[in-house]
Write a protein that holds these residues in place. Structure first.
Motif, PDB file in Angstrom:
ATOM      1  N   LYS A  36      35.671  -6.389  38.340  1.00  0.00           N
ATOM      2  CA  LYS A  36      35.695  -7.730  37.763  1.00  0.00           C
ATOM      3  C   LYS A  36      36.138  -7.714  36.303  1.00  0.00           C
ATOM      4  N   THR A  37      35.729  -6.687  35.562  1.00  0.00           N
ATOM      5  CA  THR A  37      36.204  -6.575  34.179  1.00  0.00           C
ATOM      6  C   THR A  37      37.717  -6.444  34.156  1.00  0.00           C
ATOM      7  N   ARG A  38      38.255  -5.658  35.057  1.00  0.00           N
ATOM      8  CA  ARG A  38      39.708  -5.521  35.139  1.00  0.00           C
ATOM      9  C   ARG A  38      40.368  -6.862  35.440  1.00  0.00           C
ATOM     10  N   GLN A  39      39.863  -7.547  36.453  1.00  0.00           N
ATOM     11  CA  GLN A  39      40.455  -8.819  36.861  1.00  0.00           C
ATOM     12  C   GLN A  39      40.511  -9.815  35.710  1.00  0.00           C
ATOM     13  N   TYR A  40      39.417  -9.916  34.960  1.00  0.00           N
ATOM     14  CA  TYR A  40      39.363 -10.936  33.923  1.00  0.00           C
ATOM     15  C   TYR A  40      40.022 -10.481  32.622  1.00  0.00           C
ATOM     16  N   LEU A  41      40.063  -9.180  32.360  1.00  0.00           N
ATOM     17  CA  LEU A  41      40.848  -8.702  31.216  1.00  0.00           C
ATOM     18  C   LEU A  41      42.331  -8.985  31.426  1.00  0.00           C
ATOM     19  N   GLU A  42      42.807  -8.800  32.657  1.00  0.00           N
ATOM     20  CA  GLU A  42      44.216  -9.051  32.935  1.00  0.00           C
ATOM     21  C   GLU A  42      44.565 -10.520  32.729  1.00  0.00           C
ATOM     22  N   ARG A  43      43.604 -11.404  32.952  1.00  0.00           N
ATOM     23  CA  ARG A  43      43.828 -12.817  32.670  1.00  0.00           C
ATOM     24  C   ARG A  43      43.971 -13.077  31.176  1.00  0.00           C
ATOM     25  N   LEU A  44      43.403 -12.168  30.366  1.00  0.00           N
ATOM     26  CA  LEU A  44      43.528 -12.280  28.915  1.00  0.00           C
ATOM     27  C   LEU A  44      44.766 -11.570  28.386  1.00  0.00           C
ATOM     28  N   GLY A  45      45.569 -11.016  29.288  1.00  0.00           N
ATOM     29  CA  GLY A  45      46.813 -10.392  28.873  1.00  0.00           C
ATOM     30  C   GLY A  45      46.750  -8.901  28.656  1.00  0.00           C
ATOM     31  N   VAL A  46      45.664  -8.247  29.063  1.00  0.00           N
ATOM     32  CA  VAL A  46      45.526  -6.799  28.921  1.00  0.00           C
ATOM     33  C   VAL A  46      46.047  -6.133  30.194  1.00  0.00           C
ATOM     34  N   ARG A  47      46.822  -5.068  30.038  1.00  0.00           N
ATOM     35  CA  ARG A  47      47.292  -4.291  31.177  1.00  0.00           C
ATOM     36  C   ARG A  47      46.248  -3.215  31.488  1.00  0.00           C
ATOM     37  N   VAL A  48      45.708  -3.234  32.717  1.00  0.00           N
ATOM     38  CA  VAL A  48      44.645  -2.305  33.096  1.00  0.00           C
ATOM     39  C   VAL A  48      45.055  -1.517  34.334  1.00  0.00           C
TER      40      VAL A  48
END
Length: 344
Positions: A36-48
């Motif tokens: 879930k951290t990955r999913q929502y970080l990617e919404r903030l523009g972070v590549r994970v």
């Protein structure tokens, strides 16, 4: 989105998540927190990206590790990141298991292994660039047990907002159950479902244990605890919401929770919540939940009965929705990353 890292600004931050290899086949809280951290970080523009093995870290701005219970894998990942000059964030997901091991008759080998792993935990806590505990109380425990450690930034656990719109219909149609006592989690001694089953015997209440079996022998004991116990297999999150909505009370009576993702989900779905008093649940829920002692069946029974007699707790639902969404988790995680990269 421009994020300032060390050196020149970049168009995008690149982060590598590293976690135990069986995080999908042996799903637990760290698995969900990572995904879930990955999913929502990617919404903030972070590549994970995610890796379960040692790998070339040159493409990444930093490495984020999850879990210090199975600490050996985490330490190996940390050592590689330090060797390659990468900053390391660690989601500690830590609570001391010593009481659980001592009180449940675990083998002396298991107790010794837990204690001996503290050497590696201390190195992880000291050598990381930043620690991301899920609660202030978790960080205080780490500091007490391991002495001076890396800087920290508290990142709470989270919950999907769709649980706020849960309805019981699908679950009730399928199983014919309503207003029962629910416990969602891995069927294992640490989760303490057997004591819960024994505590509710002869109350006339139906207890539904819902989750994957981690210990077959223990699961058999739970199933044999009485006709009031119904065991259901693991469900996907979209189906779990209806189970929470159909239940009267959700109980996590385990030996510790930090604070228990299932309690966050249940509370957001409008279910009354009873939690173990071990761990960080009180920091999350305060007076909006009820608490029990995991080693005392009468305490568990009393908390469940008190919860049943209380009105639906809409304040708990509002509290969770305001403070513990995965969106907020991602925002706090990104703040921690920026501290890493700016050397603060």
């Amino acid at each position: 989105m421009i994020i300032q890292g060390r050196g020149e600004p970049r168009d995008i931050m690149r982060v590598l998540f590293q976690i135990r290899p069986d995080y999908l086949t042996n799903m637990a809280g760290d698995s969900i927190q990572m995904l879930k951290t990955r999913q929502y970080l990617e919404r903030l523009g972070v590549r994970v990206d995610v890796s379960t093995t040692l790998t070339d870290l040159r493409p990444y701005d930093l490495v984020h590790l999850f879990n210090t219970t199975r600490v050996r894998e985490t330490y190996i990942f940390l050592r590689q990141a330090r060797q390659q000059g990468k900053p390391v964030a660690v989601s500690t997901i830590y609570w001391d298991a010593a009481e659980f091991l001592a009180r449940t008759g675990s083998s002396s080998g298991a107790t010794t292994a837990w204690a001996s792993a503290h050497r590696l935990r201390r190195r992880v806590f000291q050598e990381a660039t930043i620690l991301l505990p899920n609660a202030r109380e978790e960080m205080e425990l780490i500091s007490r047990q391991f002495g001076p450690v890396a800087p920290h930034h508290i990142v709470p656990n989270g919950v999907e907002e769709f649980f706020a719109h849960a309805r019981p219909d699908a679950f009730t149609r399928t199983y014919g159950l309503r207003n029962f006592i629910l416990c969602v989690g891995r069927i294992a001694p640490r989760k303490n479902q057997l004591t819960l089953a024994e505590a509710l015997r002869d109350t006339g209440l139906t207890l539904v244990l819902l989750g994957p079996v981690n210990d077959a022998s223990y699961a058999a004991q739970c199933a044999a605890a009485g006709s009031h116990v119904i065991m259901l297999p693991f469900m996907e999150h979209h189906r779990l919401a209806a189970a929470y909505a159909a239940a009267a009370v959700h109980v996590l009576p385990g030996w510790f929770e930090t604070p228990g993702l299932a309690n966050l989900e249940a509370g957001l779905a409008g279910c009354r919540v009873v939690s173990t008093d071990r761990g960080t649940a009180k920091e999350y829920f305060g007076h909006l939940a009820l608490y029990c002692q995991p080693d005392d069946p009468s305490s568990i029974r009393r908390a469940v009965m008190d919860a049943l007699q209380s009105p639906p707790n809409y304040r708990l639902k509002e509290h969770i929705q305001r403070h513990f969404t995965w969106q907020r988790v991602a925002e706090e995680t990104l703040i921690a990353y920026q501290k890493c990269l700016c050397g603060k």
